[in-house]
Design a protein around this motif. Sequence first.
Motif, mmCIF file in Angstrom:
data_model
loop_
_atom_site.group_PDB
_atom_site.id
_atom_site.type_symbol
_atom_site.label_atom_id
_atom_site.label_comp_id
_atom_site.label_asym_id
_atom_site.label_seq_id
_atom_site.Cartn_x
_atom_site.Cartn_y
_atom_site.Cartn_z
ATOM 1 N N ARG A 211 0.836 -1.234 -0.249
ATOM 2 C CA ARG A 211 -0.034 -0.001 0.117
ATOM 3 C C ARG A 211 0.980 1.333 0.153
ATOM 4 N NH1 ARG A 211 -2.766 3.756 3.291
ATOM 5 N NH2 ARG A 211 -1.511 3.477 5.122
ATOM 6 N N ARG A 212 2.120 0.986 0.743
ATOM 7 C CA ARG A 212 2.810 2.381 0.903
ATOM 8 C C ARG A 212 3.869 2.531 -0.565
ATOM 9 N NH1 ARG A 212 4.996 2.300 7.008
ATOM 10 N NH2 ARG A 212 2.754 2.076 7.896
ATOM 11 N N GLU B 257 10.137 -1.495 7.566
ATOM 12 C CA GLU B 257 9.604 -0.334 8.162
ATOM 13 C C GLU B 257 8.266 -0.841 8.792
ATOM 14 O OE1 GLU B 257 10.985 2.484 8.996
ATOM 15 O OE2 GLU B 257 9.114 3.309 9.979
ATOM 16 N N ARG C 198 9.099 -2.765 11.590
ATOM 17 C CA ARG C 198 9.590 -2.395 12.642
ATOM 18 C C ARG C 198 8.408 -1.533 13.571
ATOM 19 N NH1 ARG C 198 11.049 2.520 14.517
ATOM 20 N NH2 ARG C 198 9.953 3.460 12.682
ATOM 21 N N GLU C 199 7.565 -1.052 12.704
ATOM 22 C CA GLU C 199 6.385 -0.310 13.299
ATOM 23 C C GLU C 199 5.677 -1.479 14.380
ATOM 24 O OE1 GLU C 199 4.161 2.084 10.752
ATOM 25 O OE2 GLU C 199 6.044 3.326 10.161
ATOM 26 N N GLU D 60 7.191 -2.517 17.287
ATOM 27 C CA GLU D 60 7.433 -1.337 18.359
ATOM 28 C C GLU D 60 5.913 -1.223 18.855
ATOM 29 O OE1 GLU D 60 7.414 2.557 16.633
ATOM 30 O OE2 GLU D 60 8.331 3.555 18.249
ATOM 31 N N LYS D 61 4.738 -1.581 18.336
ATOM 32 C CA LYS D 61 3.601 -1.536 18.859
ATOM 33 C C LYS D 61 3.262 -2.726 19.859
ATOM 34 C CE LYS D 61 0.469 0.952 15.711
ATOM 35 N NZ LYS D 61 1.063 1.126 14.643
ATOM 36 N N THR E 294 5.062 10.785 11.601
ATOM 37 C CA THR E 294 6.499 10.093 12.104
ATOM 38 C C THR E 294 7.412 11.199 11.711
ATOM 39 O OG1 THR E 294 5.712 7.792 11.231
ATOM 40 C CG2 THR E 294 7.955 8.114 11.451
ATOM 41 N N SER F 52 8.572 7.393 15.599
ATOM 42 C CA SER F 52 7.656 7.139 14.907
ATOM 43 C C SER F 52 6.095 7.879 15.683
ATOM 44 C CB SER F 52 7.075 5.747 14.687
ATOM 45 O OG SER F 52 6.555 5.106 16.155
ATOM 46 N N PHE G 253 3.366 6.583 16.279
ATOM 47 C CA PHE G 253 2.762 5.788 17.562
ATOM 48 C C PHE G 253 3.586 6.082 18.701
ATOM 49 C CE2 PHE G 253 1.119 2.030 19.467
ATOM 50 C CZ PHE G 253 2.054 1.638 20.458
ATOM 51 N N ARG H 88 6.214 11.498 5.092
ATOM 52 C CA ARG H 88 5.997 10.251 4.248
ATOM 53 C C ARG H 88 4.454 10.073 3.382
ATOM 54 N NH1 ARG H 88 8.021 5.714 8.661
ATOM 55 N NH2 ARG H 88 10.148 6.492 8.527
ATOM 56 N N TRP I 276 2.518 8.066 2.383
ATOM 57 C CA TRP I 276 1.336 7.265 2.745
ATOM 58 C C TRP I 276 0.846 7.910 3.689
ATOM 59 C CZ3 TRP I 276 6.118 5.412 2.836
ATOM 60 C CH2 TRP I 276 6.981 5.041 3.957
ATOM 61 N N GLU I 277 1.562 8.445 4.771
ATOM 62 C CA GLU I 277 1.044 8.993 6.208
ATOM 63 C C GLU I 277 0.184 10.455 5.516
ATOM 64 O OE1 GLU I 277 4.036 9.607 8.733
ATOM 65 O OE2 GLU I 277 3.568 7.663 9.882
ATOM 66 N N ASP J 99 -3.131 9.579 3.942
ATOM 67 C CA ASP J 99 -3.997 9.276 5.161
ATOM 68 C C ASP J 99 -4.697 10.654 5.752
ATOM 69 O OD1 ASP J 99 -2.389 6.113 6.199
ATOM 70 O OD2 ASP J 99 -3.706 6.625 4.571
#
Lengths: 125, 439
Positions: A63-64, A111, A114-115, A118-119, B85, B90, B92, B142, B144-145, B148
């Motif tokens: 998607r990215r 990435e 990694r995310e 992290e969560k 991010t 990040s 989050f 980024r 994609w962010e 969104d």
Amino acid sequence: MGKTADLIVVQKMTIDTLHKEAATSRLLVGFRKWYYNACGFNKIGLMRDDTINEDSDVKEAIRRLPEQVYNDRMFRVKRALDLSMKQQILPKDQWTKYEEDVHYLEPYLEEVVRERKEKEEWAKK
Amino acid sequence: MAFILETLFTHTECFSQRRCYAAARRSEALTEPLVSKLPSGLLVASLENYSPVSKIGLFVKAGSRFETAENLGVTHILRLASNLTTKGASAFRICQGLEAAGASLSVTSSREHMVYSLDCLRDDFDGVIEYLINVTTAPDFRPWELSDLQPRVRIDKAVADQSPQIGVLEKLHEAAYKNALSNSLYCPDHMLGKISVDHLQQFFANNYTSARMALVGLGVSHAALKQVGEQFFSTRAGAGAAGAKAVYRGGELRVQSGGGLVHALLACEGAAAGSAEANAFSVLQRLLGAGPHIKRGSNITSKLSQGIAKATAQPFDATAFSATYSDSGLFGVYVISQADSAREVINAAMAQVTAVAEGRLTADDLTRAKTQLKTDYLMSLESSEALLEELGVQVLSSGAYSSPQSVIQNIDSVTSGDLVKSQASRFSSKILRLCSEDE
């Protein structure tokens, strides 16, 4: 020094060379090329990252992707599906070469993973 | 206009172990704000108010006036993108880290400034300041962010559309100025989805430089804040792109909206912030009436309300409007009336304004207006948000902080002659009308 000693020296030298050589050493590259061609997906024009199993991480990474890269991927997949339906392969000059195979999805996938980690780490606390 | 990353305070712990920081104040004197300028151009200001909560604000000269024709709406996106991010953390982690410390980070943008303000407990300053640093110095836009973010931009715009007041103000600025200040705070429709990473990075590089920033803190020590400023906020040197000077032009804009009320704003060019005339205009605003002082009261002290009440029996509302920016300002009257009585109401309002312009005001009115202005100013400084904003805006625009006492003195020195003079010169020149009305 006798012959046994020489053999031992030769063995030691070979093992040392193997340990010292990096992953892109000439011995390993040859093996990788052979393995890449034996896999066979390059014969229908695919790259390695086109064939990766699509779990949720991979879906998010796809998607990215930037639009151009994503379109190229879709084209290659469509062409490969078409060829597999017709039970054909591409002519040899159009096969994806080992040197041309770009691991385009890898940075995005790293990435995403990694995310997610992290969560998970945070949720554990 | 603010996007707020609010976090939940765990109230249970707060009440059981109360630390009375207030006790320390009895032996120490009240402190004055300290302002210092770092070699990189960054201004650092702090006020030690012995509060258990620290408030740190980063004021950047990156408001909507600095947008160019190619990147209209970039400040709206940038404001919404502040929780995304960054190179150090990040999205989050920013959110969870702030939540874990019970802190809150909010972003407000105005036409001139972008303000990032961080509230945290005094002890958590060191841990939490890194999030502010990351967000303001190293965002990692980024693609994609950003895509969104589009729904949030739409929601902002939809909420703004619901409010006629916001609409009138935006249109006022559009009609009043040729450039810079005419840019809307919200992303225009034609730019939705077209603001790309390049736009953001370019705007960021041009405007988020040390010389255009002021780091302000309440409840922090000046030394700690200076250190943070030197270490983290001084890396991007340079003055950035200079903004265009706002050019005022008069005009008239009418927007048909199909409602039953007419919102009309008649304004002329006012005074720039910090100039002598600015105080005169503020006093004038209070003189004419700037909102009721008693809830559900009849707004007796407002000259506008008095004048208009004689002209019509239908419900109406009128207030004097004043806006000041660094190189320009607007002053006028904002009137809300029923569609069929609009003419009488607007004429009555303008009659009041011209009455003051011709000098028909009593000394009592002037004293009352001055007292109201002084009270409003001092009351606003009681709240820490307003104090932070006042400190930041003053420091960023003039490099120094003038204490409330000197501001009060300036207000007191306004005479009725000043009022008449400022009015006469402005109202004779271009006037601008703006209506949002029913057919």
